[in-house]
Design a protein around this motif. Structure first.
Motif, PDB file in Angstrom:
ATOM      1  N   SER A   1      40.540   6.985-103.588  1.00  0.00           N
ATOM      2  CA  SER A   1      39.935   7.891-104.549  1.00  0.00           C
ATOM      3  C   SER A   1      39.311   7.006-105.620  1.00  0.00           C
ATOM      4  CB  SER A   1      40.970   8.828-105.174  1.00  0.00           C
ATOM      5  OG  SER A   1      40.396   9.428-106.328  1.00  0.00           O
ATOM      6  N   ALA A   2      37.989   6.989-105.647  1.00  0.00           N
ATOM      7  CA  ALA A   2      37.284   6.141-106.613  1.00  0.00           C
ATOM      8  C   ALA A   2      37.563   6.651-108.019  1.00  0.00           C
ATOM      9  CB  ALA A   2      35.791   6.159-106.320  1.00  0.00           C
ATOM     10  N   LYS A   3      37.689   7.953-108.141  1.00  0.00           N
ATOM     11  CA  LYS A   3      37.867   8.567-109.454  1.00  0.00           C
ATOM     12  C   LYS A   3      39.268   8.322-109.990  1.00  0.00           C
ATOM     13  CE  LYS A   3      36.879  12.990-111.651  1.00  0.00           C
ATOM     14  NZ  LYS A   3      36.406  14.350-111.312  1.00  0.00           N
ATOM     15  N   LYS A   4      40.272   8.475-109.124  1.00  0.00           N
ATOM     16  CA  LYS A   4      41.666   8.313-109.568  1.00  0.00           C
ATOM     17  C   LYS A   4      42.168   6.886-109.348  1.00  0.00           C
ATOM     18  CE  LYS A   4      42.660  12.743-110.527  1.00  0.00           C
ATOM     19  NZ  LYS A   4      42.679  13.899-109.625  1.00  0.00           N
TER      20      LYS A   4
ATOM     21  N   VAL B   1      37.095   5.955 -97.046  1.00  0.00           N
ATOM     22  CA  VAL B   1      37.133   7.411 -97.024  1.00  0.00           C
ATOM     23  C   VAL B   1      37.522   7.849 -98.429  1.00  0.00           C
ATOM     24  CG1 VAL B   1      38.128   9.445 -95.942  1.00  0.00           C
ATOM     25  CG2 VAL B   1      37.785   7.356 -94.590  1.00  0.00           C
ATOM     26  N   ASN B   2      36.571   8.409 -99.154  1.00  0.00           N
ATOM     27  CA  ASN B   2      36.739   8.670-100.587  1.00  0.00           C
ATOM     28  C   ASN B   2      37.160  10.110-100.881  1.00  0.00           C
ATOM     29  OD1 ASN B   2      36.642   8.005-103.329  1.00  0.00           O
ATOM     30  ND2 ASN B   2      34.498   8.651-103.521  1.00  0.00           N
ATOM     31  N   LYS B   3      37.550  10.325-102.106  1.00  0.00           N
ATOM     32  CA  LYS B   3      37.909  11.655-102.645  1.00  0.00           C
ATOM     33  C   LYS B   3      39.130  12.250-101.942  1.00  0.00           C
ATOM     34  CE  LYS B   3      33.093  12.559-103.946  1.00  0.00           C
ATOM     35  NZ  LYS B   3      32.085  13.553-104.330  1.00  0.00           N
TER      36      LYS B   3
ATOM     37  N   HIS C   1      26.265   8.532 -98.327  1.00  0.00           N
ATOM     38  CA  HIS C   1      25.490   9.711 -98.696  1.00  0.00           C
ATOM     39  C   HIS C   1      25.552   9.913-100.207  1.00  0.00           C
ATOM     40  CE1 HIS C   1      23.369  13.320 -97.523  1.00  0.00           C
ATOM     41  NE2 HIS C   1      24.102  14.022 -98.352  1.00  0.00           N
ATOM     42  N   VAL C   2      24.499  10.525-100.756  1.00  0.00           N
ATOM     43  CA  VAL C   2      24.455  10.788-102.187  1.00  0.00           C
ATOM     44  C   VAL C   2      25.665  11.645-102.599  1.00  0.00           C
ATOM     45  CG1 VAL C   2      22.987  12.829-101.922  1.00  0.00           C
ATOM     46  CG2 VAL C   2      22.972  11.577-104.083  1.00  0.00           C
ATOM     47  N   ASP C   3      26.235  11.299-103.736  1.00  0.00           N
ATOM     48  CA  ASP C   3      27.397  12.017-104.293  1.00  0.00           C
ATOM     49  C   ASP C   3      28.709  11.734-103.565  1.00  0.00           C
ATOM     50  OD1 ASP C   3      26.202  13.126-106.444  1.00  0.00           O
ATOM     51  OD2 ASP C   3      25.865  15.096-105.548  1.00  0.00           O
TER      52      ASP C   3
HETATM   53  P1  GDP Z   1      26.979   8.436-105.661  1.00  0.00           P
HETATM   54  O1  GDP Z   1      25.836   9.398-105.692  1.00  0.00           O
HETATM   55  O2  GDP Z   1      27.355   8.084-104.262  1.00  0.00           O
HETATM   56  O3  GDP Z   1      26.803   7.227-106.530  1.00  0.00           O
HETATM   57  O4  GDP Z   1      28.240   9.246-106.206  1.00  0.00           O
HETATM   58  P2  GDP Z   1      28.962   9.226-107.625  1.00  0.00           P
HETATM   59  O5  GDP Z   1      29.824   8.041-107.779  1.00  0.00           O
HETATM   60  O6  GDP Z   1      27.959   9.490-108.687  1.00  0.00           O
HETATM   61  O7  GDP Z   1      29.947  10.458-107.482  1.00  0.00           O
HETATM   62  C1  GDP Z   1      29.478  11.784-107.302  1.00  0.00           C
HETATM   63  C2  GDP Z   1      30.465  12.772-107.861  1.00  0.00           C
HETATM   64  O8  GDP Z   1      31.697  12.705-107.160  1.00  0.00           O
HETATM   65  C3  GDP Z   1      30.806  12.517-109.330  1.00  0.00           C
HETATM   66  O9  GDP Z   1      30.912  13.743-109.989  1.00  0.00           O
HETATM   67  C4  GDP Z   1      32.155  11.811-109.266  1.00  0.00           C
HETATM   68  O10 GDP Z   1      32.938  12.055-110.407  1.00  0.00           O
HETATM   69  C5  GDP Z   1      32.773  12.453-108.034  1.00  0.00           C
HETATM   70  N1  GDP Z   1      33.756  11.576-107.389  1.00  0.00           N
HETATM   71  C6  GDP Z   1      33.547  10.297-106.993  1.00  0.00           C
HETATM   72  N2  GDP Z   1      34.675   9.793-106.442  1.00  0.00           N
HETATM   73  C7  GDP Z   1      35.607  10.765-106.497  1.00  0.00           C
HETATM   74  C8  GDP Z   1      36.974  10.859-106.085  1.00  0.00           C
HETATM   75  O11 GDP Z   1      37.567   9.902-105.564  1.00  0.00           O
HETATM   76  N3  GDP Z   1      37.603  12.025-106.297  1.00  0.00           N
HETATM   77  C9  GDP Z   1      36.984  13.092-106.891  1.00  0.00           C
HETATM   78  N4  GDP Z   1      37.695  14.202-107.035  1.00  0.00           N
HETATM   79  N5  GDP Z   1      35.710  13.043-107.290  1.00  0.00           N
HETATM   80  C10 GDP Z   1      35.017  11.911-107.098  1.00  0.00           C
END
Ligand code: GDP
Length: 475
Positions: A219-222, A182-184, A84-86
């Motif tokens: 966690s893709a971000k961390k 499973v992200n975030k 899903h988006v985001d």
């Molecule tokens: P896409 O639309 O599926 O490509 O999603 P993005 O990669 O652009 O991520 C959407 C938002 O979620 C961004 O603001 C990212 O920084 C945030 N995000 C992505 N992965 C994580 C994560 O593992 N943890 C957190 N807290 N935020 C995340």
């Protein structure tokens, strides 16, 4: 499908009269504009001393070469990320690109082409960087199967959302295994167990619960759990035993292509078999040329590319389309001939416009099909309608024609639905919803049938009538 007498004459480069004569002698008198069955085409061509094999769209696109099993070597898996988006597709691809790279270097990585490769435990994984199920299914509609494994990314603070379900159905329709990321999980509201529970409803069941799917919390971000995810992908790849023959002329698919002002036609291709070299003569779709230069995903020039390697190539004389297959020829002239032949065939196909199954032609289409199946995509204004329709379908007599709902969701009929229908030869049924302008145009173009209803029994009546060949033409 087939071709008319006139078209076959053009393809074989013989006078149409010769063909008409042979047909007459074979006891099949036909005129110039009548179409011939595939068998008849092969028979007549054989009679004219030509070896012709009418290929289905799939056969033509997949270019099934024969390889001796002893020549097959393991090749890296090719992975697409969907969700899903985001939910973090872009962030995940970004995190993956930084895997195995020292801190200081990380800032310097620029994405040069629409694909990337990562090394983990000494093994390589190829990622297609244009994520999403739209691209995936658009490629499949063009006959290209370039993905071995799908990573389904689901945000743990959001759970299963409409495009999650779409992604699942697109991957399933293509028969590609799914690994769930499973992200975030770093977020306060994250609930990875809930994601697992929700997905069971769609037949995606964790291995630890006795199912078929690997789940990895990340966690893709961390940058947490990325290595675990990549290891899970490698495990899945082991099960698939992916192999290819590297020691032959290269073939594969175009991932994307564009016309660059300074560099001319630039195509990113994925090699699926053989090894591609600078200097090779190749055909990609209707484009032809010699490889002038190749760049790897980091933008470095390379001399060769083997199975599962994505490379950017320069030197084609025109721009191929995403999903086109490419193939190297020993002889430059053969390459040019094939490109010309393709262009001619495309013109003929354009005239014939491949028609998909419709409720009206269902019975006749099924008459000579081996597997009698009707694929449906159901879109409705409320979930209740979907359930009611599904319920009635389940109760229908399916001994003659099996009815598969490959995707069902609440919402308007979109272009993505049409692409999925095109790739899966499905009919779209709408309940209290209509196609938007883009979807309507796409359906028109691809010959996909969209039927809209306001009452359920009417839809059931039509499907039931189509099943036994009794459907009355619509007004
Ligand atoms: P896409 O639309 O599926 O490509 O999603 P993005 O990669 O652009 O991520 C959407 C938002 O979620 C961004 O603001 C990212 O920084 C945030 N995000 C992505 N992965 C994580 C994560 O593992 N943890 C957190 N807290 N935020 C995340």
């Amino acid at each position: 499908q087939g071709a008319t007498v006139a078209q076959l004459a053009e393809l074989l480069g013989v006078p149409a009269n010769d063909i008409i004569k042979r047909l007459f002698l074979l006891g099949n008198p036909l005129t110039l504009t009548e179409s011939m069955s595939d068998d008849l085409i092969e028979l007549v061509a054989d009679d004219l001393g030509r070896d012709v094999k009418v290929m289905t769209k799939e056969e033509e696109n997949s270019f099934t070469f024969y390889d001796d099993p002893k020549d097959l070597k393991p090749r890296p898996p090719v992975v697409t990320v969907m969700g899903h988006v985001d939910h973090g597709k872009t962030s995940l691809l970004d995190a993956i690109r930084h895997t195995g790279v020292a801190e200081g270097e990380a800032g310097g990585i620029t994405q040069a082409i629409g694909a990337s490769q990562v090394k983990i435990n000494g093994r390589t994984i190829t990622f297609i960087d244009t994520p999403g199920h739209e691209t995936f299914t658009a490629m499949r509609a063009r006959g290209a199967k370039v993905t071995d494994i799908v990573i389904l990314i689901v945000a743990a603070d959001d759970g299963v959302m409409p495009q999650t379900v779409e992604s699942i159905n697109h991957a399933k329709a293509a028969g590609v295994p799914i690994v769930v990321a499973v992200n975030k999980i770093d977020k306060p509201g994250a609930d990875p167990t809930r994601v697992r529970q929700e997905l069971t409803e769609y037949g995606i069941i964790p291995e630890e619960w006795g199912g078929q799917n690997m789940f990895v919390d990340i966690s893709a971000k961390k940058h947490i759990g990325i290595d675990n995810l990549l290891e899970a992908v490698l495990l899945e790849a082991d099960v698939l035993e992916l192999k290819a023959n590297p020691d032959t002329f290269a073939s594969g698919n175009v991932l994307e292509a564009k016309l660059d002002r300074g560099r001319g036609s630039v195509a990113t291709v994925l090699v699926t078999r053989g090894t591609l070299h600078v200097g090779d003569a190749l055909v990609a779709g209707m484009a032809y040329g010699r490889v002038r230069a190749m760049l790897d995903p980091k933008g470095n020039p390379v001399e060769t590319a083997g199975p599962s390697d994505p490379v950017e190539i320069l030197g084609l004389q025109s721009v191929p389309m995403a999903g086109d297959e490419f193939r190297v020829f020993q002889d430059d002239r053969d390459a040019r001939d094939l490109a010309d032949q393709r262009a001619l065939k495309a013109r003929i196909e354009e005239q014939n416009r491949v028609k998909h199954v419709t409720l009206e032609n269902l019975f006749d289409t099924m008459a000579d099909a081996e597997v009698k199946e009707l694929n449906l995509i159901i879109k409705a204004d409320v979930q209740g309608s979907i359930e009611a329709l599904q319920d009635s379908l389940d109760k229908m007599d399916q001994s003659e024609v099996r009815i598969n709902t490959i995707h069902a969701a609440v919402g308007a009929i979109t272009e993505t639905d049409v692409t999925l229908a095109d790739a899966s030869n499905a009919i779209i049924i709408g309940f209290g919803v209509r196609p938007d302008a883009k979807a309507r145009a796409a359906a028109e173009r691809e010959g996909v049938e969209i039927r809209t209803y306001s009452v359920i029994y009417k839809a059931i009546e039509d499907i039931d009538a189509a099943r036994i060949g009794m459907l009355k033409p619509t007004e």
